[in-house]
Design a protein around this motif. Structure first.
Motif, short mmCIF file in Angstrom:
data_model
loop_
_atom_site.label_atom_id
_atom_site.label_comp_id
_atom_site.label_asym_id
_atom_site.label_seq_id
_atom_site.Cartn_x
_atom_site.Cartn_y
_atom_site.Cartn_z
N ASN A 207 -9.68 -24.58 3.25
CA ASN A 207 -9.58 -23.56 5.07
C ASN A 207 -10.51 -22.45 5.03
O ASN A 207 -10.90 -21.25 5.44
CB ASN A 207 -8.60 -22.23 4.71
N CYS B 247 -12.84 -22.00 13.24
CA CYS B 247 -13.91 -21.94 12.22
C CYS B 247 -15.01 -22.04 13.83
O CYS B 247 -15.00 -22.97 14.24
CB CYS B 247 -13.98 -23.09 11.75
N GLU C 195 -13.50 -20.13 7.16
CA GLU C 195 -13.68 -19.39 8.78
C GLU C 195 -15.00 -20.10 8.67
O GLU C 195 -14.63 -19.58 10.56
CB GLU C 195 -12.98 -18.32 8.38
N ILE D 115 -12.01 -29.48 10.96
CA ILE D 115 -11.20 -27.72 10.48
C ILE D 115 -10.91 -27.16 11.35
O ILE D 115 -10.98 -27.83 12.09
CB ILE D 115 -12.60 -27.04 9.72
N SER D 116 -10.05 -25.95 11.48
CA SER D 116 -9.37 -25.48 12.24
C SER D 116 -10.31 -25.09 13.40
O SER D 116 -11.73 -25.11 13.38
CB SER D 116 -9.02 -23.80 11.75
#
Length: 248
Positions: free
Chosen positions: A93, A122, A95, A118-119
């Motif tokens: 996870n 990010c 960031e 990824i998110s």
């Protein structure tokens, strides 16, 4: 699954054997520990019969030393690369993604590929680190304590770098100038003075460092130490496209 290199230094993907680089899903990713920094290698570099270090793929991607690879061949690595990345990142996870400085786009492109998985939140930053000059590296070495165990090596390294510093103190330092055994004494990176304000933005976030190849690990260790010294984050890991040399 690996690569072949012909007499014209053209690199091609092969699914028949593992040569120079093992790109198979079953054998990757691999993980390594650099002090307290965990580093993941997506593809494993292999020793060659001639004692090579498996670098032709990186050389080809960067257009160095006469090696080349076509876009079509590059695309053949993507299926395995995607599966291995997805497998690794499913448990992560991150960031913030920070790339190591490079004169080529390979690292940035690899980091972009990771960032897409990824998110959406990010943050990808490609210029927070910059390489030191010969003068700055020499000054660092001057401050190193001359312990009995390493005194001889440090003094020899100082003298070697001092010659380059006298010729051009502002020349950007390259780790290629230093023998692998001496690289532990070098901290080749610094925070880009034009990007210092970004440090506050990433304070306390989980960080992923990205590089193209893991050799001695000095560059990644330097980046990791910079962030730790500035108390930016306690959650830092790294990913390299090619990991350390190893057997099949």
């Amino acid at each position: 699954m690996g690569i072949t290199v012909d007499q014209n230094k053209i690199v091609k993907f092969t699914s028949q054997t593992e040569q120079l680089v093992n790109t198979s899903i079953d054998a990757n990713p691999n993980q390594y520990k650099l002090n307290d920094l965990m580093v993941y290698g997506i593809f494993k570099r292999l020793y060659s019969r001639q004692g090579g270090d498996g670098n032709p793929l990186i050389y080809a991607l960067k257009g160095q030393r006469g090696y080349s690879i076509s876009l079509q061949e590059c695309g053949k690595f993507n299926p395995n690369l995607s599966v291995i990345l997805d497998r690794l990142l499913a448990q992560k996870n991150y960031e913030v993604i920070l790339t190591m400085p490079s004169s080529h786009k390979v690292v940035e492109r690899f980091a972009t590929k990771i960032n897409r998985r990824i998110s959406a939140n990010c943050l990808l930053i490609t210029d927070i680190f910059t390489k030191k000059t010969f003068y700055e590296v020499y000054e660092d070495l001057q401050r190193l304590p001359l312990t009995p165990k390493h005194k001889k090596d440090i003094i020899a390294l100082r003298r070697s770098i001092e010659r380059d510093t006298q010729r051009d103190p502002n020349k950007i330092f390259s780790m290629k100038e230093v023998n692998t055994k001496d690289r532990a004494f070098i901290r080749p990176l610094k925070i880009n003075p034009e990007r210092i304000e970004i440090l506050q933005k990433i304070q306390g976030k989980s960080i992923l460092l990205v590089d193209d190849l893991l050799a001695s690990g000095t560059t990644l260790t330097s980046a990791h130490n910079l962030l730790k010294d500035l108390e930016i984050s306690e959650e830092i890991e790294a990913i390299c496209l090619l990991g350390k040399l190893g057997n099949k």
